[in-house]
Every structure is written in structure tokens, then in C-alpha cells.
Write an enzyme that holds these catalytic residues in place. Structure first.
Site, PDB file in Angstrom:
ATOM      1  N   THR A  88      14.368  59.882  45.058  1.00 36.49           N
ATOM      2  CA  THR A  88      12.961  59.823  45.405  1.00 36.49           C
ATOM      3  C   THR A  88      12.952  59.083  46.733  1.00 36.49           C
ATOM      4  O   THR A  88      13.938  58.445  47.080  1.00 36.49           O
ATOM      5  CB  THR A  88      12.247  58.994  44.318  1.00 36.49           C
ATOM      6  OG1 THR A  88      12.353  59.701  43.097  1.00 36.49           O
ATOM      7  CG2 THR A  88      10.799  58.739  44.623  1.00 36.49           C
ATOM      8  N   THR A 115       9.324  63.052  45.723  1.00 39.84           N
ATOM      9  CA  THR A 115      10.569  63.140  44.949  1.00 39.84           C
ATOM     10  C   THR A 115      10.922  64.562  44.545  1.00 39.84           C
ATOM     11  O   THR A 115      10.042  65.426  44.438  1.00 39.84           O
ATOM     12  CB  THR A 115      10.438  62.288  43.668  1.00 39.84           C
ATOM     13  OG1 THR A 115      11.689  62.230  42.998  1.00 39.84           O
ATOM     14  CG2 THR A 115       9.393  62.832  42.704  1.00 39.84           C
TER      15      THR A 115
HETATM   16  O1  DON Z   1       8.487  60.115  39.006  1.00 44.86           O
HETATM   17  C1  DON Z   1       9.355  59.342  38.686  1.00 44.86           C
HETATM   18  O2  DON Z   1       9.153  58.256  38.204  1.00 44.86           O
HETATM   19  C2  DON Z   1      10.802  59.745  38.947  1.00 44.86           C
HETATM   20  N1  DON Z   1      10.927  61.163  39.023  1.00 44.86           N
HETATM   21  C3  DON Z   1      11.276  59.045  40.170  1.00 44.86           C
HETATM   22  C4  DON Z   1      12.716  59.279  40.417  1.00 44.86           C
HETATM   23  C5  DON Z   1      13.287  58.297  41.348  1.00 44.86           C
HETATM   24  O3  DON Z   1      12.695  57.343  41.759  1.00 44.86           O
HETATM   25  C6  DON Z   1      14.653  58.524  41.706  1.00 44.86           C
HETATM   26  N2  DON Z   1      15.101  57.547  42.686  1.00 44.86           N
HETATM   27  N3  DON Z   1      15.892  56.718  42.544  1.00 44.86           N
END
Ligand code: DON
Length: 567
Positions: A376, A394
């Protein structure tokens, strides 16, 4: 924060002081980039530059949002995207606030048990890799929605520099080389043919993106419909279906982003403005901050045992509520007011003691009327008129579900994994989801993304957010506290070691190599389990702080290639 006792307050008033004594002094030598009037902080210099150039040309923060979002799809395919979604929180110079939800949605053909085998067990990897993991993308609709409502420059002028970047190419950084190498086996597993990212790219090489440039040209010329109805839609749907997915042209055609009211709450003299459901970010942040407000963190000290105890215990309680109550507000009733009620939150902390942890087994969701991953990205923008934009975007996993559409030039998300494949069972990040986040057609998946804007005494003060799956909320919390309670600069607040508790697993997660052995021994002696957080890094934050003289300070996260640019 209760910085002083009543007696001390009377004494201080007596000797004519207006404020509690400060235990720290801001170290002005530790500031990040300072600019006079405008700034963009994002995961790649190329994207921050494109955003800043738009601001220089007279575009506003919303024009820059469109440019930066699309530029990240080119410069940072790890997380930047056309094939994903996100959330924007904004505060205009006149104080108007709002949010845009351009989160992905479950396809019309999605079913509650689509990731379960005949015995009702979760099929490993199905919601994570490849075409079945893809949620209906929201990014292109999101940027057009933002531009339509608030943009000032012609859309072609905003998109053209992004097309130019895709044609010219982007230089591979050391981190990018490592990431690409790590994921080659997954790319091979998921994709039928070899994809451009399997070419053993090395630091210093330039990757050109002609297919993505052509896709962007179609979007430039035909608007959002080019993606959701036209040729791109047809190609995308047949690509997904050829790979075993269930997204249809109807899914794309029906996709709409949504303007939603932000979550707002106060903490001392701050007013926090953050994302509402389907993100859990704003509510959890509000719950945690309200639970810790009565404690004197300033005096306990930054990352001291006492500070970490108070925060981790509040986090434990907030994440327990998150897993039970939160989901897509278009599908479930969320008791927002009850969850953020001061009396309720005070009662949640009644069982807290500095002597020992409250085991998570004894903390359920509260008595009032989830799921993540690893890629993300967040960017923060302030324009020279004082409009502020905070966006987290993301494709969920690193390079999403690893499925790359060669013809269109972008990766597809694996956001379906943010829904509960089986309510009550933890997802791959250990987060529990309940009925509220079960799978249903057209449902948006619960998120932890926490794009946030903070006012101090009614004025714009901070714009921030991060990636990091379930740790996003707690990292945003710590960055705000680092500046507000511990008098750090924006850059120090971003650099500072982070920790995290999410109810289950019942562990305080500590950023790797950032806490001493003696610290770990002491907190374990109190009964806490601790664990090093070893994923690539606990978040990559982007923050901008408005300083008292109205200049801007950027906080760029050196855990990644993040860069602040401005003027
Ligand atoms: O929406 C969410 O909470 C997740 N899909 C976010 C994923 C995310 O932050 C990955 N990064 N490290």
C-alpha cells in the site's frame, strides 16, 4: 494527556505560567525538507515531482492528487496502481473537510463461501494470489471523481506528464531491485506467460512502461469510461476471466466511488480528521486516542515502558471492537457514536493496570449496541493556498495478487483478502473478521488505511498516513503523538521506532532492531509477549507538518524510497 496535577496547576498559575512545563525541546536541526508554500511527499521522487510540478503550474492539491496517484502507478508498481483502490481525506483552505472512498468492491458473482473448500476450510492462497483475489478496481474512477469536483487544470495536462514518465521509464532503486527479485517466484507461479518484471532488473536500470503509457493515453482521451466501459474494460475482463476470475463488464460498469463524512474527534488542542468505514482507520484511531488521553504520556516519555503499556492496552481494546463491529457501512450498521463515546471508552480502560497486561482472552468486543497485508502507499499534499490532501492507495499485497496484465501494463489487486473468507478465522495478518466483514456481492472490504489530517487550534497542522496493513492505524497514532506529546519534528516522528498491538495475536510487536534487549526484558517481566516485526518494514509514512511560521516540513520515510518535494 494530563500533564500536571491539580496542585501543580494551581502552583503554576500562581507563578504566572500559562502552560505545563515541557520536558522536551524541539531539535530544529532534525527537520526534514522545509518549503515555503507547497509540498508533496510520496513513495517515489518521480511521483512527488509530478505532483509538485502540477502545483507549480497553478493546479491545486486535488489536481496534484490525480497526478501523484497516477504517477505512483508508473513509478511504484509495488503498490501504486490503476488496478486497486484507496481513500482520500481532504481539508480545503476554507476549513471544509471530506473524504472520498474509491475502495475496491467484491464482484457481483462473489459468494460468502467462495474461498472455502467442500469441508468449509479456507483454501490457502485463493484470496491472495491471481484472478480470484481481485476486487473491482476503484482508482481510475476515484481520480476522475476528485478532478470533476475539485480540479482546476485540464485533465490532459495532468495525465500527460505521467504518460511521458511511463514512456521515458523509471530508474530501478536498490530496494526495488530486491523487491522484484523476491517476488519473481510468485510472478512465475501466478502468470501464464513471463512478465516484464521477471527480467532480473538491477539497480540503475531503466524500466519503460509502453503498455501502461498506452492505457493512460486512452484514459486521457476518453475519461473514466475508457477504463470502466470501453476497450480497456473489455480487455481487462477477458484477461481476468481467462485467468479464472469472476469479474464481469457489468462489475466495472457499476463501479462508483463514494463521498463519505470523515471521522472527526478531539485530543487536547488537536482535531483529528480521518477515514470513515469501510476503513477502520478513523474509528480505531479515535478510540485509541480517547482511551489514552487521560494519561500523561509526555511525562512517561517516548517509547518508555509506561507509554507503551498505555497505548498497547488501548490498541488491544480498539482492535477487539474493530474485528466485531466494522465492515462496509452500505451493508452493516456500525454503532459509530457508541464506539466513540467517552464514557464507553473510559469504561473499556477500567480493567487497565500498570502492574500487568489485560490478556486478550479477557478482552472481547465491547458491550455496545477484519484483515490485511503488505503493499500500500500513502502520499500527502499541501498546496500554496493551504488545501490539504491525504491519500492511501493500495493493491493490498506487494504487486497485488501478482497477476500482471501485460497488454494493459498494470498489476491487479488482491483486495478480496481483506474480506473475511471465513468469519471468526484470522487472515494472513492475524486479524480477525466477523460477520460484519463477510463476503457479499458489491461489498467493500474492511480496511485499516488511515489517511489523516490534523488541525491544531483550528488551523491545518499535519497531513499524514502510511502503508503497513493492520499496523497503519497504530503507526499514524504514534507519528501524531511523537510531534504532539514528545516534541519531535515531522522527520523525527516518521523515523522513530514503532510498536503495535492488535488484540490478537496477544503480542506487542516491536519494529525490528529498534528496541534494546533490556527494554524487551523489562516489558516481558511485566507479562507482555513481544515479537520483532520482520516484514519489509513497519509502514512507510508520508507526512507534512505546518510549522508555526507557516512553512512546511516534510517527513519522508527512509524505510522506503519516499521523497518530499516542494517549493
Ligand atoms: O486496506 C487495507 O487495510 C490493506 N489492504 C492495506 C494493505 C497494506 O497496507 C499493505 N502495506 N503494507
Amino acid at each position: 494527556m494530563k500533564r500536571i496535577s491539580l496542585l501543580a496547576l494551581v502552583l503554576l498559575l500562581f507563578i504566572g505560567c500559562r502552560q505545563a512545563p515541557k520536558l522536551y525541546v524541539v531539535d530544529e536541526t532534525k527537520r526534514g525538507l522545509i518549503t515555503d508554500s507547497a509540498m508533496v511527499v510520496s513513495a517515489r521522487e518521480e511521483a512527488s515531482k509530478i505532483g509538485t510540478a502540477i502545483l507549480k503550474k497553478g493546479g491545486n492539491a486535488f489536481d496534484a492528487m490525480v497526478g501523484t496517484e497516477l504517477a505512483l502507478a508508473v513509478a511504484f508498481p509495488y503498490a501504486g496502481n490503476l488496478g486497486g483502490g484507496g481513500f482520500m481525506v481532504y481539508r480545503k483552505a476554507d476549513g471544509e473537510i471530506g473524504t472520498l472512498d474509491f475502495r475496491e468492491k467484491a464482484p457481483l458473482a462473489a459468494t460468502r463461501d467462495m474461498y472455502l473448500d467442500e469441508e468449509g476450510n479456507v483454501i490457502p492462497g485463493l484470496s491472495w494470489f491471481g484472478a480470484m483475489a481481485v476486487g473491482v478496481p476503484g482508482t481510475v474512477a476515484g481520480v476522475f471523481e476528485v478532478h470533476e469536483r475539485f480540479g482546476t487544470l485540464p485533465i490532459e495536462d495532468i495525465i500527460q506528464p505521467v504518460i511521458d514518465l511511463a514512456n521515458k521509464g523509471v530508474v530501478v532503486t536498490k530496494r526495488q531491485q530486491e523487491r522484484l527479485m523476491n517476488y519473481i517466484p510468485d510472478f512465475r507461479k501466478v502468470n501464464k506467460d513471463s512478465i516484464m518484471f521477471m527480467a532480473n532488473w538491477k539497480e540503475g536500470d531503466t524500466i519503460k512502461y509502453p503498455a501502461l503509457a498506452a492505457t493512460l493515453e486512452r484514459i486521457r482521451d476518453n475519461g473514466r469510461d475508457a477504463f470502466y466501459k470501453g476497450e480497456i474494460a473489455k480487455k481487462l475482463v477477458s484477461f481476468i476471466q481467462e485467468n479464472g476470475g469472476i469479474i464481469t463488464e457489468e462489475d466495472l460498469e457499476k463501479y462508483e466511488p463514494k463521498w463519505r463524512d470523515p471521522i472527526t474527534f478531539e485530543y487536547d488542542d488537536l482535531r483529528v480528521i480521518s477515514m470513515s468505514p469501510p476503513s477502520s482507520g478513523g474509528i480505531c484511531l479515535a478510540q485509541i486516542m480517547k482511551m489514552i488521553e487521560p494519561f500523561d504520556l509526555h511525562e512517561y516519555g517516548h517509547n518508555s515502558i509506561k507509554t507503551i503499556q498505555v497505548i498497547a492496552e488501548a490498541e488491544r481494546r480498539a482492535y477487539a471492537d474493530r474485528s466485531y463491529f466494522l465492515g462496509d457501512p452500505d451493508f452493516v450498521d456500525i454503532p459509530l457514536n457508541a464506539l466513540m463515546d467517552n464514557e464507553y471508552l473510559e469504561s473499556r480502560m477500567k480493567s487497565f493496570s500498570f502492574d500487568k497486561p489485560t490478556p486478550s482472552s479477557e478482552v472481547s468486543y465491547g458491550n455496545v449496541e477484519v484483515i490485511e497485508s503488505n503493499e500500500t502507499t500513502h502520499y500527502a499534499i499541501i498546496d500554496s493556498n493551504g488545501n490539504a490532501v491525504s491519500v492511501t492507495t493500495t493493491i493490498n499485497g506487494a504487486y497485488g495478487g501478482k497477476l500482471f496484465c501485460d497488454e494493459l501494463g498494470f498489476f491487479l489487486n488482491n483486495e478480496m483478502d481483506d474480506l473475511s473468507a471465513k468469519p471468526g478465522e484470522p487472515n494472513m495478518f492475524g486479524l480477525l473478521g466477523a460477520e460484519a466483514n463477510s463476503i457479499a456481492p458489491e461489498k467493500r472490504m474492511l480496511s485499516s488505511m488511515t489517511p489523516t489530517i490534523v488541525e491544531k487550534n483550528g488551523k491545518l497542522w499535519m497531513v499524514l498516513g502510511t502503508r503497513g496493513g493492520s499496523t497503519i492505524i497504530t503507526s499514524v497514532l504514534q507519528a501524531i503523538l511523537n510531534v504532539h506529546e514528545f516534541d519531535m519534528t515531522m522527520q523525527q516522528a516518521v523515523d522513530a521506532p514503532r510498536f503495535h498491538h492488535q488484540w490478537l495475536p496477544d503480542i506487542v510487536q516491536l519494529e525490528e532492531n529498534a528496541f534494546t534487549k533490556s527494554f524487551k526484558r523489562k516489558i516481558m517481566a511485566l507479562g507482555y509477549d513481544v515479537k520483532d516485526y520482520t516484514l519489509p518494514s513497519m509502514g512507510n509514512m508520508a507526512g507534512i507538518l505546518v510549522l508555526p511560521d507557516d512553512t512546511l516540513e516534510g517527513g519522508e520515510d527512509r524505510r522506503g524510497d519516499d521523497t518530499a518535494v516542494g517549493f
